[in-house]
Write a protein that holds these residues in place. Sequence first.
Motif, PDB file in Angstrom:
ATOM      1  N   THR A 734      -7.382   6.680  -5.967  1.00  0.00           N
ATOM      2  CA  THR A 734      -6.464   6.308  -4.888  1.00  0.00           C
ATOM      3  C   THR A 734      -5.640   7.514  -4.445  1.00  0.00           C
ATOM      4  OG1 THR A 734      -4.770   5.615  -6.475  1.00  0.00           O
ATOM      5  CG2 THR A 734      -6.262   3.916  -5.665  1.00  0.00           C
ATOM      6  N   ASN A 743      -7.963  -0.721  -3.203  1.00  0.00           N
ATOM      7  CA  ASN A 743      -7.579  -1.976  -3.851  1.00  0.00           C
ATOM      8  C   ASN A 743      -7.702  -1.940  -5.369  1.00  0.00           C
ATOM      9  OD1 ASN A 743      -7.087  -3.375  -1.314  1.00  0.00           O
ATOM     10  ND2 ASN A 743      -9.308  -3.274  -1.038  1.00  0.00           N
ATOM     11  N   HIS A 746      -4.020  -3.119  -9.652  1.00  0.00           N
ATOM     12  CA  HIS A 746      -2.664  -2.783 -10.088  1.00  0.00           C
ATOM     13  C   HIS A 746      -1.771  -3.959  -9.733  1.00  0.00           C
ATOM     14  CE1 HIS A 746       1.295  -0.678  -9.963  1.00  0.00           C
ATOM     15  NE2 HIS A 746       0.761  -0.001 -10.971  1.00  0.00           N
ATOM     16  N   THR A 749       1.872  -3.755  -7.709  1.00  0.00           N
ATOM     17  CA  THR A 749       1.901  -3.516  -6.266  1.00  0.00           C
ATOM     18  C   THR A 749       1.231  -4.650  -5.502  1.00  0.00           C
ATOM     19  OG1 THR A 749      -0.064  -2.115  -6.591  1.00  0.00           O
ATOM     20  CG2 THR A 749       2.064  -1.009  -6.369  1.00  0.00           C
ATOM     21  N   ARG A 750       0.147  -5.180  -6.050  1.00  0.00           N
ATOM     22  CA  ARG A 750      -0.587  -6.222  -5.324  1.00  0.00           C
ATOM     23  C   ARG A 750       0.301  -7.429  -5.068  1.00  0.00           C
ATOM     24  NH1 ARG A 750      -5.796  -6.363  -2.862  1.00  0.00           N
ATOM     25  NH2 ARG A 750      -6.303  -8.556  -2.505  1.00  0.00           N
ATOM     26  N   ALA A 756      -1.551   0.273  -3.590  1.00  0.00           N
ATOM     27  CA  ALA A 756      -1.737   0.749  -4.964  1.00  0.00           C
ATOM     28  C   ALA A 756      -1.203   2.162  -5.087  1.00  0.00           C
ATOM     29  CB  ALA A 756      -3.215   0.708  -5.330  1.00  0.00           C
ATOM     30  N   PHE A 803      -9.955  -5.992  -5.302  1.00  0.00           N
ATOM     31  CA  PHE A 803      -8.948  -6.047  -6.368  1.00  0.00           C
ATOM     32  C   PHE A 803      -9.434  -6.854  -7.562  1.00  0.00           C
ATOM     33  CE2 PHE A 803      -5.233  -8.108  -8.317  1.00  0.00           C
ATOM     34  CZ  PHE A 803      -4.419  -7.017  -8.574  1.00  0.00           C
TER      35      PHE A 803
END
Length: 833
Positions: A734, A743, A746, A749-750, A756, A803
């Motif tokens: 990332t 994606n 994490h 953050t999600r 991320a 994700f």
Amino acid sequence: MKNSNLLKIPGLYLLLIFVTNNLAGICQTTNPLPSQAGVLNISLKAGDTLPSTGMKQMQPRITHVATVAPDILCIEIDACHILPSIQIPYQPDSTDVVTVGDYNNLGETRSIYVVRNGFPLGSLVGKDRKIIMLYERIAGKHLNTNLADKSASYLISSPTDHNYIKTIIPEKVWRKTKPTNWTTYREFDTVQFYSAKHYLYLKLPHPLFTGHAYLVRLPDLKLSSSSFYYVHDPAYIRSDAVHASQIGFRTDDPDKIAFLSAWMGNGGGYSYPENLEFFLINDESNEKVFNGKVVLQWKGSVPEGIGTNINHSRTDVMRMDFGNFNKPGRYRISVEGIGCSYPFNIDEESTWKHAFEISMKGHFNHRSGIPMLPPYTDFVRPRSFHPMDNVKVYQSTCSLLNSGNGLNALGTDKDNFGNLVAGKTDELVPEAWGGTMDAGDWDRRINHLYTPRHYLELVELNPGYFKNLCLYIPESGNDLPDVVDEALYGLDIYRRMQLPDGGIRGGVESAEHPAEGTTSWQEVNTVLAYAPDHWSSYIYAGVAARAALVLKLFGKNEMALIWEKSAVKAMEWAEIEYEKWITSSQYPNVRERAKRTVPAERNLAAVELYRLTQNTQWHHVYLLTQEHSGNDAAFIYARLDQSLVNRKARKNAVDKMMAEAEQMVELSANNAFGITTGLPDRPLGGWSSTYTIPASSALVRAHYLSADPRYLKAILRSAQYSAGANPMNLCLTTGLGENSVQNALHEDTRHTGQPAPIGISVFGPSELAYNVQPGSNLEIKLNAECTPEISNWPTAESFFDIFWFVSQNEYVIDRPLGQAAYIWGYLASRKKL
């Protein structure tokens, strides 16, 4: 709020048994809301589109157009996007139905769902459940793929190219489609909505000519634009067929390459002719500064000598070499008649250094026990798992050695958490804070220390380089290298948790995976500390001894002595426990993996202690166990002063290291992209991160000892794929390069609507036949969303930036985060040629 069969907890009521028409409506595509809502035909599936909000449901949009061959035009179309979840204070409504999703092994409530007016709203999170995470939603419309697959849907003309004066349609249309994200889901709802990317390959009756404009009309597809002009200019327009590193190269890198390949989904692979001309173009002046010929790297019909016995690209892979070019600048690769790559840098210092810095920022972003805030990171969260925030960590009688999250030495742990939870006691472990945590589970396990071990090794190899390298962390400006500070932060939790007799606890773990929508500072599961064991103590002793050695290099003798005493104490305790273990009545039942792993860590710890203390006791242990010695231990012994070593043992260590490096050189030559982290006959990717780890550490150590350029070339060749020189043109870390993973799994953050954090290297592509269980919901879902079905996808392109695709988009601290940083750190810090 409805009160049928409710269990009362502070500030909240939980539904235990609840059956109504509203709940049943969740399983239907559409269902009218209660009449007071005044709106009909709103989907009651979590994550579905909601035109009722006024959100414009955008049509699919064209995001890129370029050729992959002179007569094949590729149109990229993105369909739908996901509105991120957010967390807000929960204000109960009289129509709310609140249900308990499940419980952990301690009987504690995990996930709690809220349905309002029949609509699935979100999950309640935090200890007091006063915060609600609102579910993600899909927005937009999907592409009509039936129409997209028809040649008659495309009308192509040109005012200047005589072959296209009259409007024509393509001879054929091929398509490659993959999901690009899934909405978060309710654990009792198997439906997830997805966004998608489509690659439409139009086989044209005539090649396109440079400088000519072509009008492409697609009115039947109902896109955001019904037509566009494409001007064919391969020197300027990026083609998906041209793959180059997005990290770039150091000027003295002896191997600088790019690749050319195209797999067109249900159109199969494309075979390029050899001797196509390619150019290196200055990205600022657009001057052609180098040219060469394309050569065949690997035939698409030939199985590769890595992974299972198949071809992992399903198409020919061509190579472009420009290793002799070393002028600093920013460049792109252009292939005649086709197109160019993403731009990249060639310079004296910043390329590999930048990649290393990004990776180290990713490591910093996983510190537990401190808040994440600017100016050190753009990722924002409160302090997590700290005792001052009333987080309690309870001692378990289960060790990591006997947990499914560790070695599961006796094979008694059936679900990874069972033994840990069964061993819970009321004893508190107040020093169990800090360390570096995984993003999906927030655990801090002793095997995370493999990464500080690598960081400290980098400093050993070139202390002068790392002494002045600023990583912009809270410790920056003290009189230790930032890389050392980062290593010590991950290590110190285990020293603080060390028992008076020297035993080292295996780490800190929650009683179950996180509840849906929960972040690290909102953990609702009981948190436990593993009991000490000899395996964990060996790992710690070795890394702590290495830390003491590095601290001495920088004149920190008092601090070094603290770590040295702790390391020796852990080693002495481990030796006693190891003897008890191998002579116990249970030892015959110990699994082979544990019988291999523990002696290897013992051997490594012994040589680390011997190097630090020069106590011959530890030399004796090392020599006694050299048959279990791995590459880490051999590299230490190979670098010891001649007066300290057994010459035969040293020769054995060096020979073993060089033999492994030679195997990696051979492996690199036997696969299309030069990968050195996989094994023949073992499926690629998944948890092993074959494509993401840039190169084998064995090559680094062989190069350091021998300065043989063959090893450096193998490292550089292997490092290209994860840097973006792959069929997806995707950097697998990332925040790195022009086009990177978005994606990563994490949780923090999600569930708070943030991107991320940068610096996360994910597990990456895998052989799906071994990574996705046949007949599983995952296979069914991927097949429904992919063209062609996943059994027909090449391994080198089998990555889905989703994700929830755990085996591809998750990661752990020691793999591949630490290994990626190690390789990039070595490439940045190695002595100049």
